[in-house]
Design a protein around this motif. Structure first.
Motif, PDB file in Angstrom:
ATOM      1  N   PHE A 116     -79.425  83.411  21.919  1.00 27.47           N
ATOM      2  CA  PHE A 116     -78.661  84.134  22.793  1.00 27.47           C
ATOM      3  C   PHE A 116     -79.600  85.052  23.724  1.00 27.47           C
ATOM      4  O   PHE A 116     -79.085  85.150  24.941  1.00 27.47           O
ATOM      5  CB  PHE A 116     -77.633  85.272  22.295  1.00 27.47           C
ATOM      6  N   ASP A 117     -80.736  85.242  23.317  1.00 30.57           N
ATOM      7  CA  ASP A 117     -81.661  86.026  24.421  1.00 30.57           C
ATOM      8  C   ASP A 117     -81.894  84.938  25.618  1.00 30.57           C
ATOM      9  O   ASP A 117     -81.842  85.256  26.946  1.00 30.57           O
ATOM     10  CB  ASP A 117     -82.711  86.265  23.609  1.00 30.57           C
ATOM     11  N   TRP A 118     -81.998  83.633  25.448  1.00 31.26           N
ATOM     12  CA  TRP A 118     -82.464  82.974  26.183  1.00 31.26           C
ATOM     13  C   TRP A 118     -81.276  82.483  27.061  1.00 31.26           C
ATOM     14  O   TRP A 118     -81.098  82.579  28.345  1.00 31.26           O
ATOM     15  CB  TRP A 118     -82.771  81.493  25.666  1.00 31.26           C
ATOM     16  N   ALA A 119     -79.935  82.589  26.484  1.00 31.97           N
ATOM     17  CA  ALA A 119     -78.794  82.230  27.282  1.00 31.97           C
ATOM     18  C   ALA A 119     -78.534  83.496  28.224  1.00 31.97           C
ATOM     19  O   ALA A 119     -78.173  83.349  29.287  1.00 31.97           O
ATOM     20  CB  ALA A 119     -77.614  82.223  26.340  1.00 31.97           C
ATOM     21  N   MET A 120     -78.593  84.727  27.648  1.00 32.38           N
ATOM     22  CA  MET A 120     -78.464  85.756  28.797  1.00 32.38           C
ATOM     23  C   MET A 120     -79.549  85.950  29.684  1.00 32.38           C
ATOM     24  O   MET A 120     -79.137  86.536  30.900  1.00 32.38           O
ATOM     25  CB  MET A 120     -78.772  87.333  27.811  1.00 32.38           C
ATOM     26  N   LYS A 121     -80.815  85.473  29.539  1.00 35.32           N
ATOM     27  CA  LYS A 121     -81.750  85.544  30.662  1.00 35.32           C
ATOM     28  C   LYS A 121     -81.190  84.627  31.601  1.00 35.32           C
ATOM     29  O   LYS A 121     -81.461  84.897  33.025  1.00 35.32           O
ATOM     30  CB  LYS A 121     -83.002  85.015  30.034  1.00 35.32           C
ATOM     31  N   CYS A 122     -80.720  83.318  31.337  1.00 37.25           N
ATOM     32  CA  CYS A 122     -80.088  82.523  32.449  1.00 37.25           C
ATOM     33  C   CYS A 122     -79.155  83.177  33.094  1.00 37.25           C
ATOM     34  O   CYS A 122     -79.159  82.849  34.151  1.00 37.25           O
ATOM     35  CB  CYS A 122     -79.713  81.294  31.697  1.00 37.25           C
ATOM     36  N   LEU A 123     -78.057  83.986  32.333  1.00 34.99           N
ATOM     37  CA  LEU A 123     -76.960  84.642  33.122  1.00 34.99           C
ATOM     38  C   LEU A 123     -77.354  85.441  33.885  1.00 34.99           C
ATOM     39  O   LEU A 123     -76.880  85.660  34.932  1.00 34.99           O
ATOM     40  CB  LEU A 123     -75.971  85.131  31.795  1.00 34.99           C
ATOM     41  N   ARG A 124     -78.484  86.367  33.557  1.00 31.73           N
ATOM     42  CA  ARG A 124     -79.063  87.449  34.391  1.00 31.73           C
ATOM     43  C   ARG A 124     -79.624  86.801  35.501  1.00 31.73           C
ATOM     44  O   ARG A 124     -79.670  87.471  36.809  1.00 31.73           O
ATOM     45  CB  ARG A 124     -80.228  88.412  33.687  1.00 31.73           C
ATOM     46  N   ASN A 125     -80.251  85.721  35.543  1.00 29.64           N
ATOM     47  CA  ASN A 125     -80.853  84.924  36.706  1.00 29.64           C
ATOM     48  C   ASN A 125     -79.910  83.818  37.304  1.00 29.64           C
ATOM     49  O   ASN A 125     -80.502  82.910  37.705  1.00 29.64           O
ATOM     50  CB  ASN A 125     -82.143  84.307  36.212  1.00 29.64           C
ATOM     51  N   TYR A 126     -78.512  84.142  37.423  1.00 25.12           N
ATOM     52  CA  TYR A 126     -77.634  83.015  37.733  1.00 25.12           C
ATOM     53  C   TYR A 126     -77.967  82.609  39.146  1.00 25.12           C
ATOM     54  O   TYR A 126     -77.208  81.494  39.249  1.00 25.12           O
ATOM     55  CB  TYR A 126     -76.387  83.604  37.533  1.00 25.12           C
ATOM     56  N   VAL A 127     -78.562  83.438  40.092  1.00 26.81           N
ATOM     57  CA  VAL A 127     -78.787  82.810  41.431  1.00 26.81           C
ATOM     58  C   VAL A 127     -80.083  82.783  41.672  1.00 26.81           C
ATOM     59  O   VAL A 127     -80.527  82.729  42.819  1.00 26.81           O
ATOM     60  CB  VAL A 127     -77.968  83.375  42.578  1.00 26.81           C
ATOM     61  N   ASN A 128     -81.100  82.847  40.693  1.00 22.20           N
ATOM     62  CA  ASN A 128     -82.421  82.776  40.936  1.00 22.20           C
ATOM     63  C   ASN A 128     -83.000  81.471  40.837  1.00 22.20           C
ATOM     64  O   ASN A 128     -83.063  80.750  39.871  1.00 22.20           O
ATOM     65  CB  ASN A 128     -83.248  83.491  39.853  1.00 22.20           C
ATOM     66  N   PHE A 129     -83.266  80.863  42.303  1.00 22.59           N
ATOM     67  CA  PHE A 129     -83.682  79.304  42.127  1.00 22.59           C
ATOM     68  C   PHE A 129     -85.220  79.365  42.422  1.00 22.59           C
ATOM     69  O   PHE A 129     -85.799  78.413  42.627  1.00 22.59           O
ATOM     70  CB  PHE A 129     -83.084  78.704  43.440  1.00 22.59           C
ATOM     71  N   SER A 130     -85.900  80.439  42.256  1.00 27.24           N
ATOM     72  CA  SER A 130     -87.534  80.587  42.162  1.00 27.24           C
ATOM     73  C   SER A 130     -88.167  80.515  41.025  1.00 27.24           C
ATOM     74  O   SER A 130     -87.332  81.025  40.078  1.00 27.24           O
ATOM     75  CB  SER A 130     -87.864  81.730  43.245  1.00 27.24           C
ATOM     76  N   GLY A 131     -89.386  80.571  40.808  1.00 31.72           N
ATOM     77  CA  GLY A 131     -89.855  80.784  39.562  1.00 31.72           C
ATOM     78  C   GLY A 131     -89.876  79.345  38.518  1.00 31.72           C
ATOM     79  O   GLY A 131     -89.589  78.189  39.381  1.00 31.72           O
ATOM     80  N   ARG A 132     -90.180  79.584  37.439  1.00 26.64           N
ATOM     81  CA  ARG A 132     -89.998  78.177  36.423  1.00 26.64           C
ATOM     82  C   ARG A 132     -89.466  78.879  35.269  1.00 26.64           C
ATOM     83  O   ARG A 132     -89.512  79.634  34.858  1.00 26.64           O
ATOM     84  CB  ARG A 132     -91.602  78.067  36.146  1.00 26.64           C
ATOM     85  N   ALA A 133     -88.870  77.806  34.374  1.00 31.98           N
ATOM     86  CA  ALA A 133     -88.241  77.862  33.385  1.00 31.98           C
ATOM     87  C   ALA A 133     -88.653  77.013  32.324  1.00 31.98           C
ATOM     88  O   ALA A 133     -88.867  75.782  32.646  1.00 31.98           O
ATOM     89  CB  ALA A 133     -86.874  77.733  33.551  1.00 31.98           C
ATOM     90  N   ARG A 134     -89.161  77.341  31.032  1.00 33.31           N
ATOM     91  CA  ARG A 134     -89.633  76.459  30.167  1.00 33.31           C
ATOM     92  C   ARG A 134     -88.451  75.644  29.630  1.00 33.31           C
ATOM     93  O   ARG A 134     -87.163  76.199  29.669  1.00 33.31           O
ATOM     94  CB  ARG A 134     -90.544  77.276  29.095  1.00 33.31           C
ATOM     95  N   ARG A 135     -88.572  74.794  28.450  1.00 29.01           N
ATOM     96  CA  ARG A 135     -87.897  73.769  28.021  1.00 29.01           C
ATOM     97  C   ARG A 135     -86.746  74.510  27.304  1.00 29.01           C
ATOM     98  O   ARG A 135     -85.481  74.632  27.295  1.00 29.01           O
ATOM     99  CB  ARG A 135     -88.370  72.774  27.037  1.00 29.01           C
ATOM    100  N   LYS A 136     -87.026  75.739  26.384  1.00 31.82           N
ATOM    101  CA  LYS A 136     -86.153  76.531  25.696  1.00 31.82           C
ATOM    102  C   LYS A 136     -85.237  77.101  26.582  1.00 31.82           C
ATOM    103  O   LYS A 136     -84.179  77.263  26.187  1.00 31.82           O
ATOM    104  CB  LYS A 136     -87.021  77.522  25.085  1.00 31.82           C
ATOM    105  N   GLU A 137     -85.591  77.649  27.611  1.00 32.91           N
ATOM    106  CA  GLU A 137     -84.572  78.547  28.322  1.00 32.91           C
ATOM    107  C   GLU A 137     -83.602  77.575  28.797  1.00 32.91           C
ATOM    108  O   GLU A 137     -82.280  77.769  29.168  1.00 32.91           O
ATOM    109  CB  GLU A 137     -85.330  78.929  29.603  1.00 32.91           C
ATOM    110  N   TYR A 138     -84.037  76.349  29.442  1.00 34.17           N
ATOM    111  CA  TYR A 138     -83.008  75.215  30.045  1.00 34.17           C
ATOM    112  C   TYR A 138     -82.195  74.973  28.911  1.00 34.17           C
ATOM    113  O   TYR A 138     -80.964  74.857  28.935  1.00 34.17           O
ATOM    114  CB  TYR A 138     -83.765  74.063  30.508  1.00 34.17           C
TER     115      TYR A 138
END
Length: 205
Positions: free
Chosen positions: A90-112
């Motif tokens: 759920f921490d990874w899921a919440m990270k994505c929701l917090r960055n819901y319009v962040n199209f910069s940076g990088r995301a590892r496989r776990k996050e996706y």
């Protein structure tokens, strides 16, 4: 090495620098890394190549500032990665929701992939709940549409960041609209993080 610009000829696109070691080093304009044009008495930082020429020339103040920024960025990245080592589903899921319009940076496989599974889990739970309380099919379709809409932007954003992490432009996400394009897109999404820094930042792990 630090030094002082002695001369620069714009027509010939070359100049000379007096190094702090007392030696004179020639340089070409292509090695000047600042927007400000080379001029006499400017204090610079540079690297001497195997031919004894000055390369990678920056103004001293700029070089120091850049070094501080790189160090700060590295510290922040390492701190973030250390924190993420303790992340759960759920921490990874919440990270994505917090960055819901962040199209910069990088995301590892776990996050996706954790966010992808989170969407499936939410859809499954809602389906069970709606079935129990007896909501009509049209009602279920309407609510499912709203949920899908809510997840669209964070899902798209993390997909773009995942592509960045494998050194691909986020625009490649558009090939999802073609049937054949889903194959390379899936391969990129399951690929390991590229260990090198790229234009989108430090490695995600």
């Amino acid at each position: 090495m630090k030094g002082t610009v002695l001369t620069f000829n714009a027509q010939l696109d070359e100049g000379a620098i007096s190094g702090e070691d007392g030696k004179r080093y020639s340089f070409f304009g292509s090695e000047w890394k600042e927007q400000l044009a080379p001029a006499r008495d400017l204090q610079v930082d540079f690297v001497v190549n195997e031919l004894g020429q000055a390369t990678a020339i920056y103004l001293v103040s700029f070089s120091q500032q850049t070094a501080r920024e790189k160090l700060s960025s590295k510290v922040q990245t390492n701190s973030q990665l250390d924190e993420e080592e303790n992340y759960g589903f759920f921490d990874w899921a919440m990270k994505c929701l917090r960055n819901y319009v962040n199209f910069s940076g990088r995301a590892r496989r776990k996050e996706y992939w954790y966010f992808y599974l989170f969407q499936i889990l939410v859809g499954f739970i809602l389906g069970v709940v709606f079935g129990i309380i007896g909501i009509s099919d049209s009602g279920i379709d309407a609510i499912s549409g709203l949920v899908s809409l809510a997840f669209f932007l964070p899902g798209l954003a993390v997909g773009v960041r995942r592509l960045h992490d494998v050194d691909r432009s986020g625009w490649w996400v558009l090939i999802a609209f073609t049937i054949i394009g889903l194959i390379p897109l899936l391969i990129w999404m399951v690929s390991e993080t590229k260990p090198e820094r790229n234009q989108w930042g430090q490695p995600a792990k």
